[in-house]
Write an enzyme that holds these catalytic residues in place. Structure first.
Site, PDB file in Angstrom:
ATOM      1  N   SER C  47      -2.657   3.813  -5.774  1.00  0.00           N
ATOM      2  CA  SER C  47      -2.334   2.595  -5.030  1.00  0.00           C
ATOM      3  C   SER C  47      -3.277   1.453  -5.420  1.00  0.00           C
ATOM      4  O   SER C  47      -2.912   0.283  -5.350  1.00  0.00           O
ATOM      5  CB  SER C  47      -2.457   2.831  -3.517  1.00  0.00           C
ATOM      6  OG  SER C  47      -1.438   3.699  -3.078  1.00  0.00           O
ATOM      7  N   GLY C  89      -1.570   5.027   5.512  1.00  0.00           N
ATOM      8  CA  GLY C  89      -2.157   4.102   6.475  1.00  0.00           C
ATOM      9  C   GLY C  89      -3.402   4.666   7.138  1.00  0.00           C
ATOM     10  O   GLY C  89      -3.864   4.144   8.152  1.00  0.00           O
ATOM     11  N   GLU C 161       3.981   4.736  -4.357  1.00  0.00           N
ATOM     12  CA  GLU C 161       3.297   3.853  -5.316  1.00  0.00           C
ATOM     13  C   GLU C 161       4.298   3.083  -6.196  1.00  0.00           C
ATOM     14  O   GLU C 161       4.162   1.879  -6.379  1.00  0.00           O
ATOM     15  CB  GLU C 161       2.348   4.641  -6.228  1.00  0.00           C
ATOM     16  CG  GLU C 161       1.088   5.118  -5.533  1.00  0.00           C
ATOM     17  CD  GLU C 161       1.040   6.628  -5.459  1.00  0.00           C
ATOM     18  OE1 GLU C 161       1.875   7.270  -6.107  1.00  0.00           O
ATOM     19  OE2 GLU C 161       0.157   7.167  -4.751  1.00  0.00           O
TER      20      GLU C 161
END
Lengths: 194, 194, 194, 194
Positions: C47, C89, C161
């Site tokens: 990421s 997250g 991603e």
């Protein structure tokens, strides 16, 4: 010039570091680096650049080494060694990395100005490098910066990083000797693709 | 220990660099860094790490600075300045970057052991840092490595990088003075997110 | 071939993301990126690579952008914006960065598969990108890896991603339109030194 | 929204790439990656980010892989393989790296839009990924930028990078199958220190 004074101050700090080197600890450090399956190196900010300069040399010596945060860094295991560079010994990202490594059984070497720091407490071996002479009320890198209190930008602020850079160069010289490596032996691993 | 000898050797080289500093060139260097719209810094290998350590400090001083090769580095223009670090002054990637920068009108500062190198010839200002004492028959980084001839891994090989690191710290001290910056002024720009 | 099936799976996920895009949120995101004094981008692992690809494009558009962890990244302030990319997250380093940024008053955009994650809770705007379909019992990147539970290595593991990469390319297209930029306008900022 | 159109365009390109995949070349590519002593990956700019995303996956698979330009990248040898990503096939730094690698006997895989490019000519295997549809009069990355001619910033400009990213994910899926790796086998190598 101020420049010459700054250099003098840096040189004085390095000499102090050199005079206080504990040869037993050095021997132990060399053994840990040589005997580890993989060596992992970590540092943040300018200490991170010093960390990478040392990693490059270890690679040239044929030691299997990884820099935490680079692309191909694998998992750490019990037969590995983490060398962590943190002037304050309180950088939170480094502390959490050291805790994970310790939990997984890896050996930890701390290069820090504070033997009694959190990082020091987690480590199997501490290499004290003076330079961070004034203890901040807030030693954590992130929190310190939020509050606008950070290391001096004058040469004093860099004594730890510069001294660590030079100290680790000396460690490479010792390693070469101990490993019986000549420069001829080592050349072959230097990158050709840059 | 060998470690102490290695440190002594490094200290001696730094002292030599300090004693030969030309204050007029330093003034010129400071002016180029302060007056540039953007400063670009380039180095490869371990010199690249030294380059980044210097860039971090310039950013703290509020100078607009970019490291060649990082994500957000923009185009270079005639009112910009490139500071290139190369012991041999012959690293081909650095030479080609310097040529492009020169063609676009940017000013070039070379930090090198060889004033008469290709990089030196392209530069508006040369800051000589001794350390790379033996001229290789092949000075290009890539080609030298291909052929298995590279700088010694003993401390001698690192004299240029370490001395440049310390020299550039001194330049920061001078810059702070010239720009009338106090540490209080500068703190605000240090990253808080690491 | 398996390769074609993997690509099909990725394409299906992207189409799903595209069909669920909320144009109001996009408008809000564009405004936040355009109106920020500085935009900071953060991501870890793969990421982090997607984060940097987006940062490069924002720089081309003339938006002042920094990648957390690179050399010249300055402090974050109340008129800045942090865009954080984390499939779960729950990546701890990203959470702590988001908390610091929030405390300093910066706006936060989360790009994540989980609106109800810790990162989501800290954010001013959430851009949901599905792809991380199976919630791990341990969502923290570091802790998950320690315990040997990580995302699948099959294409499923990369859906977040890849979809984020493509989604953010679409955001760039929208930004160009909104900012009235033609390609001619933008060319000038592309790096020339690489 | 423009965003959806951009995504559609990207999806169309990927489908085109998928439909034209030559299974024999894929087999050859897998063999080269598996049989290499070390795999080296290179790309610049956004292709460099795609390169690193692929390198991370190869590392997870247990393949010994290095990213050109990172700290611990060693010398390349005849039993190694270089995978070079360049849309134009003319990026000068990549060409020079490929030439060095070829001279040292390493195998070269080119991922490019142009089979008849300089990079293509140097390679043992070409994986064509369309996307860079308009040949620039000047294909060299550095020189093109100097002259203000660069790839479009619209989604079209990113078709090569995005399609390569997805294609290489498919290659990972094939590799897992061919190497008989399950996710359980592979987990162990994922970094825990980030």
């Amino acid at each position: 010039m101020i420049l010459n004074e700054a250099i003098d101050e840096i040189v004085d700090n390095i000499k102090g570091v050199s005079s206080e080197i504990d040869s037993e600890r050095i021997e132990e450090m060399l053994d840990m680096l040589i005997n580890a399956n993989n060596v992992f190196i970590i540092g943040l900010g300018r200490s991170g650049l010093v960390a990478r300069a040392f990693a490059m040399r270890l690679m040239h010596l044929g030691i299997s080494v990884y820099v935490v945060g680079e692309t191909i860094t694998p998992a750490i295991y019990a037969d590995d060694c983490l060398l962590a560079i943190s002037g304050s010994g309180e950088t939170s990202f480094i502390i959490s990395t050291a805790k994970i490594s310790k939990k997984r059984g890896a050996k930890i070497i701390a290069v820090t100005s504070y033997e009694d720091s959190t990082l020091g407490g987690l480590s199997d071996l501490i290499m004290p490098i003076k330079g961070r002479t004034k203890i901040d009320t807030e030693k954590d890198y992130i929190k310190r910066q939020i509050n606008g209190r950070h290391q001096p930008l004058s040469p004093l602020g860099t004594l730890f990083e510069v001294s660590t850079f030079i100290f680790l160069e000396g460690v490479i010289a010792e390693l070469m000797h101990k490993m019986g490596k000549t420069e001829e032996d080592l050349k072959a691993r230097h990158t050709v693709l840059e």
